[in-house]
Structures are given as C-alpha cells and as structure tokens.
Enzyme design. Structure first.
Site, mmCIF file in Angstrom:
data_model
loop_
_atom_site.group_PDB
_atom_site.id
_atom_site.type_symbol
_atom_site.label_atom_id
_atom_site.label_comp_id
_atom_site.label_asym_id
_atom_site.label_seq_id
_atom_site.Cartn_x
_atom_site.Cartn_y
_atom_site.Cartn_z
ATOM 1 N N LYS A 1 -93.174 -0.112 34.056
ATOM 2 C CA LYS A 1 -93.445 -0.430 35.627
ATOM 3 C C LYS A 1 -93.301 -1.697 35.863
ATOM 4 O O LYS A 1 -92.811 -2.148 36.848
ATOM 5 C CB LYS A 1 -95.248 -0.082 35.503
ATOM 6 C CG LYS A 1 -95.409 1.662 35.555
ATOM 7 C CD LYS A 1 -96.802 1.821 35.310
ATOM 8 C CE LYS A 1 -97.303 3.315 35.267
ATOM 9 N NZ LYS A 1 -98.652 3.190 34.759
ATOM 10 N N SER B 1 -95.249 3.621 30.468
ATOM 11 C CA SER B 1 -95.694 2.554 31.327
ATOM 12 C C SER B 1 -95.410 1.262 31.097
ATOM 13 O O SER B 1 -95.310 0.438 32.132
ATOM 14 C CB SER B 1 -97.302 2.730 31.573
ATOM 15 O OG SER B 1 -97.801 3.632 32.393
ATOM 16 N N TYR C 1 -104.960 -2.276 32.196
ATOM 17 C CA TYR C 1 -105.656 -1.437 33.314
ATOM 18 C C TYR C 1 -107.089 -2.184 33.072
ATOM 19 O O TYR C 1 -107.278 -3.274 33.309
ATOM 20 C CB TYR C 1 -105.647 -0.168 32.710
ATOM 21 C CG TYR C 1 -104.321 0.489 32.599
ATOM 22 C CD1 TYR C 1 -103.322 0.560 33.631
ATOM 23 C CD2 TYR C 1 -103.706 0.840 31.563
ATOM 24 C CE1 TYR C 1 -101.983 0.889 33.561
ATOM 25 C CE2 TYR C 1 -102.301 1.442 31.219
ATOM 26 C CZ TYR C 1 -101.610 1.399 32.275
ATOM 27 O OH TYR C 1 -100.334 1.965 32.167
ATOM 28 N N VAL D 1 -98.525 4.829 27.158
ATOM 29 C CA VAL D 1 -98.903 5.956 26.494
ATOM 30 C C VAL D 1 -97.883 6.355 25.318
ATOM 31 O O VAL D 1 -98.381 7.113 24.490
ATOM 32 C CB VAL D 1 -99.357 7.044 27.235
ATOM 33 C CG1 VAL D 1 -100.673 6.761 28.072
ATOM 34 C CG2 VAL D 1 -98.273 7.634 28.008
ATOM 35 N N TYR E 1 -89.702 8.539 38.693
ATOM 36 C CA TYR E 1 -90.689 7.973 37.692
ATOM 37 C C TYR E 1 -90.824 8.462 36.299
ATOM 38 O O TYR E 1 -90.929 7.925 35.563
ATOM 39 C CB TYR E 1 -92.114 7.961 38.562
ATOM 40 C CG TYR E 1 -93.205 7.646 37.688
ATOM 41 C CD1 TYR E 1 -93.408 6.214 37.338
ATOM 42 C CD2 TYR E 1 -94.036 8.531 37.073
ATOM 43 C CE1 TYR E 1 -94.609 5.939 36.859
ATOM 44 C CE2 TYR E 1 -95.200 8.320 36.432
ATOM 45 C CZ TYR E 1 -95.629 6.880 36.209
ATOM 46 O OH TYR E 1 -96.392 6.339 35.449
#
Ligand code: GLN
Length: 407
Positions: free
Chosen positions: A67, A64, A237, A255, A185
């Site tokens: 992103k 991530s 998050y 992760v 992705y």
C-alpha cells in the site's frame, strides 16, 4: 564466515523463534498453507549493504505492505493535493478492513487501510497493474512476479474489499469502476517478495527515493517523505500509536506475514513470519523489530545530540580560527557552526576564519543561506571567512532542492 551484523540478526531471530502465538491468515484461503515456522530478517543500509538471517530469501505475498508503495506512485503521478481529494492521511485507529469514510467528503481516512488503498490503486492511470508491478520492482531492485494462486484465491473471496470499493465509488472518490480497482488491488497484494526485498524497498524510502542497491531514483524526495510520514502514523492500523512508542520506526505490515520498517536516512528492515495477531500484524515480526529497535538503538525519536556534531576540528592560531566541517551541513549543523563561530569571535581576537569543507558531503540551501548571513554579519566586524572547498560543494545542490539563495 558471517559478518557481525548478520550474526546479530541471527541472534535476534533466535530470541523470538519460540514465540508461538498468532494464527496464519486464512480469510484468503490460499494464504493458510504458509509454514508458520519460517522466520527471516534483512537489513539494508542507505549505502546498499545487505545483512540478513533466517528465511530472508523465502518468497511470500506482499499483501498490505504494497500500500505505501502504490501510494508513492500515485503521489508521483498526481501530487499530494490531487491525491488528497480522494484519500486522506489521518490515522483511523481502526482495523485494516474497516468501513472508514470521512463524513462529508466520503474519503477513506488514509491510504494504508483497505478502503484507502483501493481508492489509491484506482488513481493509477493507464495500464495500472503493470505500472504498479514495475514501480514495486524498482523499489525492490528486481523484477517481482505475481502469485497467481493467491491472486485468484483473494479475487474469489474478496467480497468485503469489493463492498469497500462500491462504497467509495458511491461517494465519488473511486477513480475507476469498482471491479477494475479491486482486481488491480488483489494483484498488487499478490506480488511475491522476500524479507530482503522488503528491506530494499524500505531502504529506498530511507534513502530519499533512490534505491541504494541499484542506484536508480524510484520516487522523489518529497514523495518518500510523505510516504514515510503516513507509514509512521497509520502503518500498523489500530496498533500504530503503541508501535510508534515502543518501536519508533515507520512501518507497514501485511497479512502475508511481512513487515517493512524504515529508519529514515539509515536503514530499511524487512521481516517475515506468517502467524498474525488479532490486528493482522506478524507476531514474531513485531517482536523482532521491537528488539532490534531497542538493542540497536533505532527509534526515530531517540535523541542523538552532540554525537552528530558537524564540527570535526576547531583551533585558534594567532588571529585565525581553523574550522574543519564534516558530513551533511543541514539547518541544525548550520546553527551549531554559527553559534560556535560567535563564541570563538567573542573570546579570541580573530580576524580570519578558515572554513574547511573537504569532508562535507552536502550543504542544504538553508545552511548555505545561514552561513552566508553569518559571514556577512562578521565582515562588518572586520572578520573574514575563507572557505576551503576542493569539490565545490557550496555550489552543488541535489535535484530536489529549491534554488540556492543569491550570494
Ligand atoms: N489483500 C489483503 C486484503 O485486502 C491485504 C490486507 C493486509 O495485508 N492487511 O484483505
């Protein structure tokens, strides 16, 4: 001999190496094999200096942390208004894989949760994955490669992400077929990086979009600013608020165990340690960053005050005031200079102000405007301002500045 900064980073790691909480991610089967004991950190300044300690050169998948950089590419391609029709920029306060779509528009809350990231990836035009890989490589300053095994492992097991893609597609916000968007992705998440790569990528955002190691502009200043803003509110998050209070650095976790954190205008930091907490953030990585923020004083909202004065020298000789300025003259500096000039003019019989700009590195358009207005106001009172400007800094401007005001 290690330099004192790298030594400080090594000491930082040693304070958290015994932290054994957390679990290596295993919902992507191929990630489960990561060595939980590996731990590395790198810090890269906007001047391109690299300091590191521990397993800073060990490769892992970016996950991530990709992103925000893909969001930056989408913003560069389309601009914020068009991107914002597909994905918002509000923190969701929910886990990374939540089904979080705005009622009414169907937009995912932000580009850093999975739903928003998949939509963002779908916005990349043309041959999407090579473009994403090249942009992330430009951010890192070296060619990044794909971990085929992690990619295949996630592609085989990524039904939740496929479900998110189909949901956003049903809402009309996904710009490509769902299977294409998720495939790209999964590939972007499986790019291999090191803690040092993450630090250089962060430093590129810190440096207003110019990679400080290669000197190449990757994205423009506005894109870097928007990306950092979204990282500061959504990057961790449902832990983002606490993170901002305790650490105070825009950041993004993955992760795979990596985290990129950024002190705008100063540093990018990359950390790596695979065991994650329940929110999917690296346990040792977060501890190291919190420690670094406290010890090194890196919190973005830590007040700095007069330590950053733009006035290096101020002397009155007869009717002349000599003002030596330094560093970047921005709005705050111009306010300080204007206030100082008015105080001096009210106190001494000054008719000439010599403004020495030799040590000034940049003058923001708003500062030039304010200083010109101050000069114009003083002319009426019989005070003349004479700049010493050997490098012509008053006339130069950066490529993203608005046009200078008329003199
Ligand atoms: N590829 C992972 C996923 O989509 C990335 C998640 C993360 O790093 N938080 O599930």
């Amino acid at each position: 001999v290690t330099d004192p900064l790298s030594a400080a980073l090594a000491a930082l790691l040693s304070r958290h190496v015994d932290l054994e909480e957390g679990q290596v991610a295993d919902y992507i089967p191929e990630l489960a094999g990561a060595d939980p004991s590996c731990f590395g950190i790198s810090m890269v300044s906007v001047h391109g200096q690299i300091y590191s300690a521990g397993d800073a050169e060990l490769p892992f998948t970016i996950q991530s942390v990709s992103k925000p950089f893909v969001y930056a590419l989408a913003l560069s391609d389309l601009g914020l208004p068009r991107v914002a029709r597909h994905v918002g920029f509000e923190p969701s306060g929910e886990p990374f894989n939540a089904i979080s779509l705005e009622p009414g528009t169907g937009r995912p809350a932000n580009p850093l949760i999975n739903a928003g990231a998949i939509v963002t990836t779908s916005l990349i035009a043309g041959d999407a994955f090579p473009r994403i890989r090249d942009t992330m490589s430009a951010f890192a300053g070296r060619a990044l490669s794909l971990d085929e095994d992690v990619y295949r492992s996630e592609a085989l097991t990524g039904d939740r992400n496929r479900a998110l893609a189909y949901l956003t597609s049903s809402q009309g916000v996904l710009a490509r077929p769902a299977n294409e968007a998720t495939d790209t992705y999964f590939r972007q998440c499986a790019l291999r990086v090191t803690a040092t790569d993450l630090a250089v990528m962060g430093a590129t955002l810190a440096n207003a979009g110019i990679n400080p190691v290669t000197g190449h502009r990757v994205v423009d200043e506005d894109v870097a600013r928007i990306t950092l803003s979204v990282m500061s509110t959504c990057g961790m998050y449902d832990h983002s608020g606490e993170w901002m209070v305790r650490v105070g650095l825009p950041a993004k976790s993955g992760v795979g165990g990596g985290i990129t954190a950024v002190l705008p205008g100063e540093f990018g930091i990359g950390v790596y340690s695979a065991p994650l907490d329940a929110q999917g953030n690296s346990v040792r990585g977060m501890a190291a960053l919190q420690d670094a923020s406290t010890r090194l004083g890196l919190h973005v909202f830590a007040p700095v005050g007069e330590a950053r004065t733009a006035i290096a020298e101020s002397t009155v000789t007869g009717s002349a005031l000599n003002l030596g300025l330094r560093g970047e003259i921005n709005f705050t500096a111009a306010e300080q200079i204007t206030r100082h000039i008015h105080e001096q003019v009210a106190t001494f019989p000054i008719s000439l102000i010599v403004l020495d700009l030799t040590d000034v590195t940049a003058v923001r358009p708003i500062a030039a405007e304010l200083l010109a207005a101050t000069g114009a106001g003083l002319t009426g009172r019989g005070v003349r301002i004479e700049p010493i400007d050997p490098s012509g800094i008053l006339g130069t401007r950066s490529d993203t500045d608005p046009p200078p005001p008329n003199p």
